[in-house]
Design a protein around this motif. Sequence first.
Motif, PDB file in Angstrom:
ATOM      1  N   THR A  79       1.266  -2.996   4.927  1.00  0.00           N
ATOM      2  CA  THR A  79      -0.046  -2.366   5.041  1.00  0.00           C
ATOM      3  C   THR A  79      -0.250  -1.733   6.410  1.00  0.00           C
ATOM      4  O   THR A  79       0.254  -2.252   7.415  1.00  0.00           O
ATOM      5  CB  THR A  79      -1.166  -3.407   4.790  1.00  0.00           C
ATOM      6  N   LYS A 115      -2.407   0.956  -4.271  1.00  0.00           N
ATOM      7  CA  LYS A 115      -2.314  -0.406  -3.720  1.00  0.00           C
ATOM      8  C   LYS A 115      -1.980  -1.358  -4.851  1.00  0.00           C
ATOM      9  O   LYS A 115      -2.387  -1.147  -5.994  1.00  0.00           O
ATOM     10  CB  LYS A 115      -3.635  -0.851  -3.073  1.00  0.00           C
ATOM     11  N   GLY A 132      -6.807  -1.971   7.942  1.00  0.00           N
ATOM     12  CA  GLY A 132      -8.019  -1.626   7.218  1.00  0.00           C
ATOM     13  C   GLY A 132      -9.247  -2.240   7.857  1.00  0.00           C
ATOM     14  O   GLY A 132      -9.337  -2.365   9.080  1.00  0.00           O
ATOM     15  N   VAL A 133     -10.181  -2.681   7.033  1.00  0.00           N
ATOM     16  CA  VAL A 133     -11.472  -3.184   7.493  1.00  0.00           C
ATOM     17  C   VAL A 133     -11.331  -4.615   8.012  1.00  0.00           C
ATOM     18  O   VAL A 133     -10.887  -5.501   7.282  1.00  0.00           O
ATOM     19  CB  VAL A 133     -12.506  -3.134   6.352  1.00  0.00           C
ATOM     20  N   SER A 185       0.836  -1.198   0.000  1.00  0.00           N
ATOM     21  CA  SER A 185       0.000   0.000   0.000  1.00  0.00           C
ATOM     22  C   SER A 185       0.870   1.248   0.000  1.00  0.00           C
ATOM     23  O   SER A 185       2.021   1.220   0.443  1.00  0.00           O
ATOM     24  CB  SER A 185      -0.906  -0.014   1.244  1.00  0.00           C
ATOM     25  N   GLN A 245      -5.948   1.495   2.489  1.00  0.00           N
ATOM     26  CA  GLN A 245      -6.187   0.473   3.499  1.00  0.00           C
ATOM     27  C   GLN A 245      -6.815  -0.768   2.888  1.00  0.00           C
ATOM     28  O   GLN A 245      -7.312  -0.749   1.759  1.00  0.00           O
ATOM     29  CB  GLN A 245      -7.092   1.018   4.608  1.00  0.00           C
ATOM     30  N   THR A 270      -9.572  -3.162   2.063  1.00  0.00           N
ATOM     31  CA  THR A 270     -11.023  -3.044   1.923  1.00  0.00           C
ATOM     32  C   THR A 270     -11.571  -4.327   1.308  1.00  0.00           C
ATOM     33  O   THR A 270     -10.828  -5.235   0.945  1.00  0.00           O
ATOM     34  CB  THR A 270     -11.400  -1.849   1.025  1.00  0.00           C
ATOM     35  N   TYR A 271     -12.888  -4.375   1.168  1.00  0.00           N
ATOM     36  CA  TYR A 271     -13.522  -5.559   0.577  1.00  0.00           C
ATOM     37  C   TYR A 271     -13.069  -5.785  -0.867  1.00  0.00           C
ATOM     38  O   TYR A 271     -13.060  -6.921  -1.353  1.00  0.00           O
ATOM     39  CB  TYR A 271     -15.047  -5.409   0.603  1.00  0.00           C
ATOM     40  N   GLU A 272     -12.693  -4.705  -1.550  1.00  0.00           N
ATOM     41  CA  GLU A 272     -12.335  -4.829  -2.966  1.00  0.00           C
ATOM     42  C   GLU A 272     -11.097  -5.689  -3.175  1.00  0.00           C
ATOM     43  O   GLU A 272     -10.914  -6.282  -4.243  1.00  0.00           O
ATOM     44  CB  GLU A 272     -12.120  -3.441  -3.573  1.00  0.00           C
ATOM     45  N   GLU A 273     -10.252  -5.771  -2.167  1.00  0.00           N
ATOM     46  CA  GLU A 273      -9.019  -6.548  -2.318  1.00  0.00           C
ATOM     47  C   GLU A 273      -9.258  -8.011  -2.652  1.00  0.00           C
ATOM     48  O   GLU A 273      -8.398  -8.664  -3.245  1.00  0.00           O
ATOM     49  CB  GLU A 273      -8.178  -6.463  -1.029  1.00  0.00           C
ATOM     50  N   ASP A 298      -9.771   4.546   2.119  1.00  0.00           N
ATOM     51  CA  ASP A 298     -10.100   3.388   1.288  1.00  0.00           C
ATOM     52  C   ASP A 298      -9.060   3.150   0.189  1.00  0.00           C
ATOM     53  O   ASP A 298      -8.924   2.029  -0.314  1.00  0.00           O
ATOM     54  CB  ASP A 298     -11.469   3.562   0.642  1.00  0.00           C
ATOM     55  N   ALA A 331     -13.077  -7.245   5.969  1.00  0.00           N
ATOM     56  CA  ALA A 331     -12.391  -7.492   4.698  1.00  0.00           C
ATOM     57  C   ALA A 331     -11.203  -8.421   4.926  1.00  0.00           C
ATOM     58  O   ALA A 331     -10.943  -9.327   4.126  1.00  0.00           O
ATOM     59  CB  ALA A 331     -11.936  -6.171   4.083  1.00  0.00           C
TER      60      ALA A 331
END
Length: 307
Positions: free
Chosen positions: A92, A292, A95-96, A50, A64, A66-69, A61, A99
């Motif tokens: 890193t 990222k 983050g969430v 990151s 960090q 996130t769900y998208e990873e 976002d 996630a």
Amino acid sequence: MAAWSQLVDELNSLSADPNIKHQWLVSNLTTALANISKLRKDRNVLFYASAFLQKPHLNPDAIQITYEEINGFMSCLYGMDFNKGLTLILHTPGGVTNAAESIVQYLHSKFKDIEVIIPTFAMSAGTMISLSANRIIMGRPSQLGPIDPQIPISGKFVSARAIVDQFAKAKLEISSDLALAHAWAPILQSLGPALLVEAEYALDYGERMVASWLANRMLKRSPNKITKAQAIARYFNDASTHKSHGRRIDIAEAKRQGVNVIALESDQKLQNEVLTAYHLATILIGQTVISKLLWNNLGISWVKNHS
């Protein structure tokens, strides 16, 4: 290993064409990860990095976990031989939590053996992911961090443990002197009773989750694995002890708590390639719009850019 400054000098000595510079970084990063794969007995290697050090001004976002990873992990794991195990290099700030849980469950469904290498930082949710592995490899500059969840309040994040402790302090002070209820009233009203329950749930959720991963992976063959796993998870989750969510937990402290940690310096060749890959990734992030990235030893990547 080439130092960061040496790599920058070599990059700057190339043609001024940005495409040539980009290709040099990409090629050398893939080569370094391929070399790590060879040193780790032909394991799969995946680097998650990151831009939180180079671009701290970005929206959280963007830098960090996130769900998208999960899309990136799916893309970069496609075609791997899952019987060979995974070496995951992490850089890193966290983050969430949910996630991180999704990422760990996905990795566990694919690999029986996972090791995490931390060149410098794997904090918060990154620490959670690290503790889900069979082993962690850390160097002298490497650090883990507390895993206590952070809850957004009035535009900033506050430790869930701090919320719980504040309610406990209010209860203690008011029970000993009812006159203090007037002083505490505006504070408690601004927080609301539901926040206390939410904070307690969040603390329990993360700690239980990490303890379960430890018992089923890192401590699987250890006597009293459940008790040991709970103790480790409790320690990392104890903000009252750490005092700061960004506190450094180094290799020595992690070992004292019972975490299975190997010194990166014990294998000089591996250290050289890991730090080379780390420097190359940070240079690539610093000189582009990347926020990222996920990159594997075959050169397959998933990249997020910031505008």
